[in-house]
Design a protein around this motif. Structure first.
Motif, PDB file in Angstrom:
ATOM      1  N   MET A  47      61.335  24.099 -19.154  1.00 33.84           N
ATOM      2  CA  MET A  47      60.700  25.383 -18.852  1.00 33.84           C
ATOM      3  C   MET A  47      59.183  25.238 -18.818  1.00 33.84           C
ATOM      4  O   MET A  47      58.501  25.792 -17.970  1.00 33.84           O
ATOM      5  CB  MET A  47      61.090  26.425 -19.906  1.00 33.84           C
ATOM      6  N   CYS A  75      69.415  32.886 -15.111  1.00 25.43           N
ATOM      7  CA  CYS A  75      68.213  32.460 -14.410  1.00 25.43           C
ATOM      8  C   CYS A  75      68.284  33.012 -12.998  1.00 25.43           C
ATOM      9  O   CYS A  75      69.041  32.502 -12.172  1.00 25.43           O
ATOM     10  CB  CYS A  75      68.130  30.921 -14.411  1.00 25.43           C
ATOM     11  N   LEU A  84      60.219  34.621 -19.221  1.00 29.52           N
ATOM     12  CA  LEU A  84      61.152  33.704 -19.883  1.00 29.52           C
ATOM     13  C   LEU A  84      61.383  34.227 -21.285  1.00 29.52           C
ATOM     14  O   LEU A  84      60.429  34.330 -22.066  1.00 29.52           O
ATOM     15  CB  LEU A  84      60.552  32.292 -19.930  1.00 29.52           C
ATOM     16  N   VAL A 135      67.809  25.805 -12.518  1.00 29.29           N
ATOM     17  CA  VAL A 135      66.515  25.656 -13.181  1.00 29.29           C
ATOM     18  C   VAL A 135      65.521  24.888 -12.328  1.00 29.29           C
ATOM     19  O   VAL A 135      64.332  25.225 -12.266  1.00 29.29           O
ATOM     20  CB  VAL A 135      66.718  24.957 -14.553  1.00 29.29           C
TER      21      VAL A 135
END
Lengths: 321, 321, 321, 321, 321
Positions: free
Chosen positions: D48, D5, D107, D19
């Motif tokens: 997400m 990430c 993503l 995140v």
């Protein structure tokens, strides 16, 4: 070879004219020139190119031949390639007709084609009302004639198919049927190559933007288009049935083999059983009471014949013999 | 390897120029540069990319090769991939020609292709009137040449098909015919892979919006398009007939088997019947009057031979032997 | 032959009128004329052409017949060709219905078609609310009727397929099944030729630009279109299954042959083994102790029978007999 | 499982971020976030969805999996489903990669896929000039990588075909070849299912209206599109040749059967003829002069052997033995 | 039979209402009515037609049934025909669901369909946020449910194929496999008839101009569309593999026959050779020295057995026995 060269005005022939006067007549308003060539040499084509101002690529195509059927626009003029198909002694023979059409001229060039278009010219001249439409109508008349001449060829192929079907189903399905089916497929391919591209090309003459030369004649070209569609569809049907006929043939051949094997089995039994019995009584045992019976021999013979008759009747009933 | 590098102006060659002068000539109005490379190494391609300002992705494609035939626009310039197909000793060998075309340059890069394009250059230089069209015309000339070279390959495949047809129908249908048909199909596939995508791509050069480089040359590219259509159609026909030939082959093999079985049945009968009769007279019955006849033996032998002759005649007439 | 000639106003019949009064009624606003002909001669068609002002090409098509189903626009009027398909004693028989439709007239011409349209007329006259839509509605009613009459034909073909499937899987797969499948495919082809082009043509009556005559009736023609789609799809399914059935048939025939060969092998063994044993005891060696045994003969016989019983049981268990 | 990430700005990695900081970075202009998940659980996907504001239906698809390859627009963002295909020990194994792409995020979610994309990330980070294109370029890099990984699979299938061809033509055509061909077809189907829908979808990223995320990258996506086209075409060729190979196999098997039958017939003759002769001299006629000849026995034996040698030579020459 | 009749407002059920109150609720803004019928009689349909003002042709279609799946617009409202497919004891059974959707109503009519939609209603009522979309969402929920119910049917067909593949390759390829393959193809056809037209129809609900009722739900209908695409593709794959399996079956059967013939040949040899030898020593020549040898008989027996053992070993090694 020059077949014909005439000028038309208001739907009627004005005069047969020499090639070098063509450009004069092209100047006259309301007048158009219709020239027909058959297997021309390079010189004749060059003369035409000069008189009518034809596009170089089109003339080259006409000269080399072996183009696929098409309708091409070069500016205001059209270049049309048609295939003629004639049933010859060994298969179909394909000829070529190239047509150059402009506002006020039509030039048709035949190559390797057996039948000319004098009947088209005669028919056109008998109907001035229609010929008044000018060069576009002549184009229609020529294309229509070529297309109409496909129908008898197609009919022949249809009856060839019927003949083969008949052979396959009613008589022995042998090598000959297969060869006929193969030849039929080859001929369909040839006809298809003549019809399919033309069908596409003519489609552009009756819908949407239409070349000026053909303006006002859409209904006529739609008619030709429709005939080509019908021919195409029939070709596809015949091909489809020919393919089906080939697999039917294979099944039938396999069934025939099955019958042969059955017959072989039946024969083997008919011969083998008496041989076995005879073998038994050919043994050299000292104690075989039957051998001493007075009627031993005829009784055994009768048994052999009896078994064979019974077997024969059984095999016959089962369809093996 | 640099094959050629020349500048042209007004349809005529101005000079053979060294690679590092290219950008100078590109500046001159009305002038275009035509470079030909054969199996270039990475350095040569890099030099060209710098001189002509080629798009990175196109150069990468040219470098890696194994692209499918295509015509791609990168801004004002075109990137063209062509496959050359040559008949080699074991099957068809495929080469690649990449062409970069801009307003004032043409760069052709050959890879694994046996024949070059010096004849194209010579022909172009003999016709300044046409070469005046510029880089677009050179592109046409190159594409047209590659396409024209497909025809002899196609003709070869057509005669291969004819040879196999001949084998199948007139001689024994064996393994060899099958292998030939399979190989034929493989070759058709190779040719199809070269022709089909190109045909699609060239279609975009003659109708609708045309890349500026090719403007005014639509009639020429339509001609190429037409040839590609014809090749495509012929490939499809040969494939179709090859498939048909394979099923004909299967039917014929099945028929041959049938014939073998019939022959086996006939042999069995010819040998079995006398054996059966001999078996009967080999029986050890005490009362078999025939055994004592003076001519019993020859009579029985004659009967055996007689039956076999009759059977042989029957089988021969029925086509079993 | 004139079947019917009536004028309608506001959804109701005004009068049965003679042919020469047609043009009078055509003048009356809100009035339309519906004429039905059956196998007309050239004179009758000519009269109609004069009265309604029909297009020459359309009349010619109606006269010659053998056109493919289509819907053509000639200016404001439509020319519709439909095929009727009837199940006859030997295959399907195809008839033709030509319909000329204008703003205020409908002319239907039947040829080689067994059933008329008097029921359509009667039904229309019972529903003035719908008939008020005018000539377009009559066209819809006629087309709808022709299409509805395809369904029983299709149902017949479906049950023919089921019959053949039954034959193939439950009974002996013989010649008859193959012939039925072939005939089924032929009939499907005939029906397809009637349905497919019509389906395309009707598609143009319910979407996009619709001819004025049919304006406001799109939902009705979409319904017909949908039925044609369904018929088409069913035809394709039956064809597909028929093709599958043919290859199933081939596999089954090959399996039957396999069974025949197995049976042949079993027979050969059952007969051959005793023959071999008998042969052994038919040898003339001086020293063969078994020959002198009192029960030698019955023991050998018993062995022969025993082996055959064992073999028979083995073959039966293996499914060879 | 979170694999990676990171945030990127101006083509360079800014930071690996946790995140829950994602939304902070998404606010920064000129910055984009690239997250990679592998086999995530429902909680990770939910997180997400919250961070990036993903569309519910897309997340559901990613969660359930077993979607077909596709590229869907949800407002400004794209949802991409790719299939990865890996050659496993028993057939091909299919994995899934779901990619969510927005203006400033990418993503990727892998499921049942064996190889990750760390090499893609590394390569991208080495080329800041390209990575500066933003999220769209990352999408290109991922799709390009997945597509490139199809090529070795395809090459495997091509060599499987060659192995089978070899088996069929040079060795005995047995069960194994059939099973290989069947398995090959199954694998081609699997690969086709991955490639075909993707090819359609990618086509929409390089021509006509392009989603904003991919703007300016048309040339790159056209390149991917071209590779997919090539794969598709190769799949079709292999399938076609595999089908051809199956019918070749059938023909060869039928020919082998024919040979077996011929051998059977030859054996039968070689054994049957001496048996028949022996039968004749086993007859018990009193008057058979040959039986008394001193050399009768060896002469007859010699005749038997002689005939068999002759027959053997004949059969050998005819290719029956 | 009326199953359910409720009014909804703002995503929540307001009341179960009697049929004659429907028109009252239809007046209330922001309110919609959802009615479910199962196998209604003509009277019930008439009542609905009056309450909702349904189009006559749509009601007729719903009444007669046997329409193909479709989505038709009648002004502002939609008429949807869906096929339900259930795996029954003998094949697939097809039911029909007709859905009438307007701005503020949904009417679903089930015929010959085994499972109802009470679960759909329950699920919708649990999610007021979605149900707030109105009648269009209910349509989506119904179509989605019908489509989701195809998946288990499809899975069944996939495992049927696997079972047959297993049968064909590992066990004897007999009649049963063929019948299973044929039945599989029939079921695929049934499913295809339900899925294919629906797939086309749903395509028009998510792209281009969308009926007003479905506005804002494109993403949902695209999801359904995608599932239909996937089902379609899987059907095509299964069909393709089933066809391949049929030709594999044919090849295997032909190979089995070949093996049978080989076994027959081997048997014939094993029995024929001793018979021939025995025949030789059954001849009645006076001078056959072996006959007088003391061990002549056992030696000859041993030779016979020896030859057979040798032959058996040879045949076994060659795979003939």
């Amino acid at each position: 070879m020059l077949v014909n060269c005439s000028a038309y005005e208001d739907g009627r022939k004005v005069a047969d004219i020499p090639v070098d006067k063509i450009s004069d007549y092209l100047q006259r308003p309301g007048c158009f020139v219709w020239v027909a060539l058959n297997e021309p040499d390079a010189g004749e084509l060059d003369a035409m190119q000069r008189e009518f101002g034809l596009h170089e690529l089109a003339v080259e195509d006409a000269h080399h031949g072996h183009e696929r059927p098409k309708i091409e626009e070069y500016g205001d003029s059209l270049f049309v390639v048609l295939h003629t198909v004639d049933a010859g002694p060994d298969g179909l023979s394909v000829g070529e007709v190239n047509i150059f059409v402009g506002r006020n001229y039509v030039l048709s060039v035949r190559n390797r084609s057996q039948r000319g278009f004098t009947d088209v010219r005669a028919r056109c001249e008998r109907e001035p009302a229609l010929l008044r439409h000018g060069a576009g109508y002549v184009l229609y008349a020529l294309v229509d004639t070529v297309v109409d001449r496909y129908f008898p060829v197609l009919d022949n192929l249809e009856s060839e198919l019927e003949t083969v079907e008949d052979q396959i189903f009613t008589r022995e399905s042998g090598r000959a049927s297969l060869e006929s089916l193969y030849a039929l497929k080859q001929k369909l391919m040839v006809l298809k190559h003549a019809v399919w591209p033309l069908h596409e090309a003519v489609g552009r003459l009756h819908g949407g933007r239409v070349p000026e030369v053909c303006a006002g004649l859409q209904d006529y070209f739609r008619d030709v288009y429709d005939h080509l569609l019908r021919i195409n569809q029939t070709i596809d049907s015949i091909r489809d049935m020919a393919t089906t006929a080939m697999s039917v043939h294979l099944s039938l051949v396999t069934m025939q083999e099955n019958e042969t094997t059955k017959r072989l089995a039946a024969y083997a039994a008919l011969i083998g059983v008496p041989t076995m019995i005879a073998g038994v009584y050919g043994m050299n045992f000292e104690q075989m009471p039957e051998l001493r019976w007075t009627f031993g021999y005829p009784v055994v013979l009768a048994i052999m014949v009896g078994i064979d008759i019974y077997l024969f009747w059984r095999f016959r009933r089962a369809g093996w013999l």
